[in-house]
Design a protein around this motif. Sequence first.
Motif, PDB file in Angstrom:
ATOM      1  N   THR A  10      14.020   7.016   2.139  1.00  0.00           N
ATOM      2  CA  THR A  10      13.640   6.437   0.852  1.00  0.00           C
ATOM      3  C   THR A  10      13.981   4.959   0.817  1.00  0.00           C
ATOM      4  O   THR A  10      14.920   4.527   1.489  1.00  0.00           O
ATOM      5  N   GLY A  11      13.210   4.206   0.049  1.00  0.00           N
ATOM      6  CA  GLY A  11      13.500   2.787  -0.131  1.00  0.00           C
ATOM      7  C   GLY A  11      14.288   2.568  -1.408  1.00  0.00           C
ATOM      8  O   GLY A  11      15.467   2.225  -1.389  1.00  0.00           O
ATOM      9  N   GLU A  12      13.635   2.869  -2.542  1.00  0.00           N
ATOM     10  CA  GLU A  12      14.291   2.655  -3.845  1.00  0.00           C
ATOM     11  C   GLU A  12      14.678   3.959  -4.524  1.00  0.00           C
ATOM     12  O   GLU A  12      15.011   3.974  -5.696  1.00  0.00           O
ATOM     13  N   GLY A  13      14.603   5.086  -3.804  1.00  0.00           N
ATOM     14  CA  GLY A  13      15.136   6.338  -4.349  1.00  0.00           C
ATOM     15  C   GLY A  13      14.130   7.354  -4.859  1.00  0.00           C
ATOM     16  O   GLY A  13      14.511   8.480  -5.194  1.00  0.00           O
ATOM     17  N   GLN A  14      12.817   6.998  -4.914  1.00  0.00           N
ATOM     18  CA  GLN A  14      11.866   7.951  -5.488  1.00  0.00           C
ATOM     19  C   GLN A  14      11.711   9.196  -4.596  1.00  0.00           C
ATOM     20  O   GLN A  14      11.646  10.324  -5.099  1.00  0.00           O
ATOM     21  N   THR A  15      11.663   8.984  -3.298  1.00  0.00           N
ATOM     22  CA  THR A  15      11.510  10.142  -2.392  1.00  0.00           C
ATOM     23  C   THR A  15      12.767  11.016  -2.427  1.00  0.00           C
ATOM     24  O   THR A  15      12.683  12.240  -2.293  1.00  0.00           O
ATOM     25  N   SER A  58       8.440   7.784   2.290  1.00  0.00           N
ATOM     26  CA  SER A  58       7.592   7.001   1.387  1.00  0.00           C
ATOM     27  C   SER A  58       6.827   5.968   2.202  1.00  0.00           C
ATOM     28  O   SER A  58       7.146   5.723   3.370  1.00  0.00           O
ATOM     29  N   ILE A  59       5.830   5.400   1.564  1.00  0.00           N
ATOM     30  CA  ILE A  59       5.007   4.382   2.233  1.00  0.00           C
ATOM     31  C   ILE A  59       5.455   3.000   1.778  1.00  0.00           C
ATOM     32  O   ILE A  59       5.487   2.696   0.588  1.00  0.00           O
ATOM     33  N   HIS A  60       5.820   2.196   2.750  1.00  0.00           N
ATOM     34  CA  HIS A  60       6.127   0.788   2.507  1.00  0.00           C
ATOM     35  C   HIS A  60       5.286  -0.015   3.489  1.00  0.00           C
ATOM     36  O   HIS A  60       5.371   0.215   4.697  1.00  0.00           O
ATOM     37  N   ALA A  61       4.488  -0.925   2.950  1.00  0.00           N
ATOM     38  CA  ALA A  61       3.608  -1.755   3.784  1.00  0.00           C
ATOM     39  C   ALA A  61       2.780  -0.900   4.750  1.00  0.00           C
ATOM     40  O   ALA A  61       2.710  -1.175   5.954  1.00  0.00           O
ATOM     41  N   GLY A  62       2.194   0.158   4.220  1.00  0.00           N
ATOM     42  CA  GLY A  62       1.225   0.937   4.982  1.00  0.00           C
ATOM     43  C   GLY A  62       1.782   1.942   5.966  1.00  0.00           C
ATOM     44  O   GLY A  62       1.026   2.567   6.708  1.00  0.00           O
ATOM     45  N   LEU A  91       2.195   4.721  -3.651  1.00  0.00           N
ATOM     46  CA  LEU A  91       1.417   4.254  -4.787  1.00  0.00           C
ATOM     47  C   LEU A  91      -0.025   4.717  -4.636  1.00  0.00           C
ATOM     48  O   LEU A  91      -0.701   5.028  -5.612  1.00  0.00           O
ATOM     49  N   ALA A  92      -0.487   4.761  -3.401  1.00  0.00           N
ATOM     50  CA  ALA A  92      -1.877   5.149  -3.136  1.00  0.00           C
ATOM     51  C   ALA A  92      -2.184   6.520  -3.750  1.00  0.00           C
ATOM     52  O   ALA A  92      -3.272   6.733  -4.297  1.00  0.00           O
ATOM     53  N   GLY A 125       4.148   7.614  -6.349  1.00  0.00           N
ATOM     54  CA  GLY A 125       5.525   7.103  -6.341  1.00  0.00           C
ATOM     55  C   GLY A 125       5.869   6.398  -7.637  1.00  0.00           C
ATOM     56  O   GLY A 125       5.494   6.851  -8.722  1.00  0.00           O
ATOM     57  N   ALA A 126       6.584   5.302  -7.498  1.00  0.00           N
ATOM     58  CA  ALA A 126       7.015   4.558  -8.682  1.00  0.00           C
ATOM     59  C   ALA A 126       7.018   3.068  -8.377  1.00  0.00           C
ATOM     60  O   ALA A 126       7.197   2.667  -7.231  1.00  0.00           O
ATOM     61  N   MET A 140       4.777  -6.413  -4.302  1.00  0.00           N
ATOM     62  CA  MET A 140       4.393  -5.196  -5.013  1.00  0.00           C
ATOM     63  C   MET A 140       3.323  -5.462  -6.061  1.00  0.00           C
ATOM     64  O   MET A 140       2.471  -4.624  -6.313  1.00  0.00           O
TER      65      MET A 140
HETATM   66  C1  LIG Z   1       7.934  -3.271  -0.236  1.00  0.00           C
HETATM   67  C2  LIG Z   1       7.036  -2.153  -0.673  1.00  0.00           C
HETATM   68  C3  LIG Z   1       5.832  -1.942  -0.029  1.00  0.00           C
HETATM   69  C4  LIG Z   1       4.989  -0.892  -0.427  1.00  0.00           C
HETATM   70  N1  LIG Z   1       3.797  -0.703   0.225  1.00  0.00           N
HETATM   71  C5  LIG Z   1       2.977   0.296  -0.173  1.00  0.00           C
HETATM   72  C6  LIG Z   1       1.724   0.492   0.490  1.00  0.00           C
HETATM   73  O1  LIG Z   1       1.364  -0.197   1.431  1.00  0.00           O
HETATM   74  N2  LIG Z   1       0.926   1.502   0.050  1.00  0.00           N
HETATM   75  C7  LIG Z   1       1.294   2.319  -0.994  1.00  0.00           C
HETATM   76  O2  LIG Z   1       0.532   3.195  -1.349  1.00  0.00           O
HETATM   77  N3  LIG Z   1       2.483   2.161  -1.624  1.00  0.00           N
HETATM   78  C8  LIG Z   1       3.322   1.167  -1.250  1.00  0.00           C
HETATM   79  N4  LIG Z   1       4.519   0.984  -1.876  1.00  0.00           N
HETATM   80  C9  LIG Z   1       4.850   1.866  -3.011  1.00  0.00           C
HETATM   81  C10 LIG Z   1       5.897   2.899  -2.646  1.00  0.00           C
HETATM   82  O3  LIG Z   1       5.376   3.863  -1.769  1.00  0.00           O
HETATM   83  C11 LIG Z   1       6.403   3.539  -3.932  1.00  0.00           C
HETATM   84  O4  LIG Z   1       7.047   2.532  -4.668  1.00  0.00           O
HETATM   85  C12 LIG Z   1       7.327   4.704  -3.711  1.00  0.00           C
HETATM   86  O5  LIG Z   1       7.732   5.211  -4.965  1.00  0.00           O
HETATM   87  C13 LIG Z   1       8.539   4.310  -2.890  1.00  0.00           C
HETATM   88  O6  LIG Z   1       9.365   5.428  -2.731  1.00  0.00           O
HETATM   89  P1  LIG Z   1      10.882   5.242  -2.289  1.00  0.00           P
HETATM   90  O7  LIG Z   1      11.617   4.662  -3.455  1.00  0.00           O
HETATM   91  O8  LIG Z   1      11.347   6.609  -1.947  1.00  0.00           O
HETATM   92  O9  LIG Z   1      10.857   4.340  -1.100  1.00  0.00           O
HETATM   93  C14 LIG Z   1       5.375  -0.034  -1.482  1.00  0.00           C
HETATM   94  C15 LIG Z   1       6.614  -0.242  -2.122  1.00  0.00           C
HETATM   95  C16 LIG Z   1       7.440  -1.281  -1.724  1.00  0.00           C
HETATM   96  C17 LIG Z   1       8.748  -1.480  -2.423  1.00  0.00           C
END
Ligand SMILES: Cc1cc2nc3c(=O)[nH]c(=O)nc-3n(C[C@H](O)[C@H](O)[C@H](O)COP(=O)(O)O)c2cc1C
Length: 197
Positions: A10-15, A58-62, A91-92, A125-126, A140
């Motif tokens: 997880t990045g920010e906790g949603q997963t 989770s997805i971060h930057a694809g 987010l997708a 996500g969030a 974002m």
């Molecule tokens: C730096 C960053 C990049 C992200 N890139 C994408 C992306 O490329 N595609 C997408 O669908 N969501 C993207 N997201 C949205 C995250 O998937 C979403 O915020 C999710 O809730 C993150 O879950 P986490 O808190 O468990 O990491 C991104 C979020 C962040 C913070």
Amino acid sequence: MSVILVIYATGEGQTATVAERIAAVFEDLGHDTSTMNINDRPADLALREYDAVLVGASIHAGQQQSAIVGFARSNRDVLSTRPTAFFQVSLASATEEGRAQAATYVEEFIEKTDWHPDRIGLFGGALRYSKYGFLKRLMMKQIAKRTMSDMPELETSGDVEFTDWNEVEAFAADVAAFVDGRLAVTSPTTNETETDE
Ligand SMILES: Cc1cc2nc3c(=O)[nH]c(=O)nc-3n(C[C@H](O)[C@H](O)[C@H](O)COP(=O)(O)O)c2cc1C
């Protein structure tokens, strides 16, 4: 009763929150369930001790977190001997137009890991603007603009959660039923080789 592991990145906790909700459903159904952040896993984590394993990212930057990709790849042999599921938070998945993109992220994950989970869950996500630093917030806003063009009011506002908790719970119940069915006919082998990164 089955012994189930839900391991996630997880990045920010949603997963992490999604993993906890899935585990709560399993617990309610009488399964002994552990949740674990991939970064906190013990070096001697023995997957063969679990009847079923769920992996979340989770997805971060694809893409999904590299720790999860590495974990799935290096443990695919043991994963393939028991019921498994993969869930992805992005987010997708929060919009109709983004769903195909979210599915593409999963296809790429399967290609990279060569692990084929029995069940797959895709969840919205969030946006946590309050947790992002300046650069991440900028990035974002651009991602939200691209992925959520049908909801322009969300591009710059505060924290917003898109996770459909009913969908998460339905997924967990479906996986639990699948695990029950599989374990009723076959028990996991105990002599496979397990590696970790
Ligand atoms: C730096 C960053 C990049 C992200 N890139 C994408 C992306 O490329 N595609 C997408 O669908 N969501 C993207 N997201 C949205 C995250 O998937 C979403 O915020 C999710 O809730 C993150 O879950 P986490 O808190 O468990 O990491 C991104 C979020 C962040 C913070």
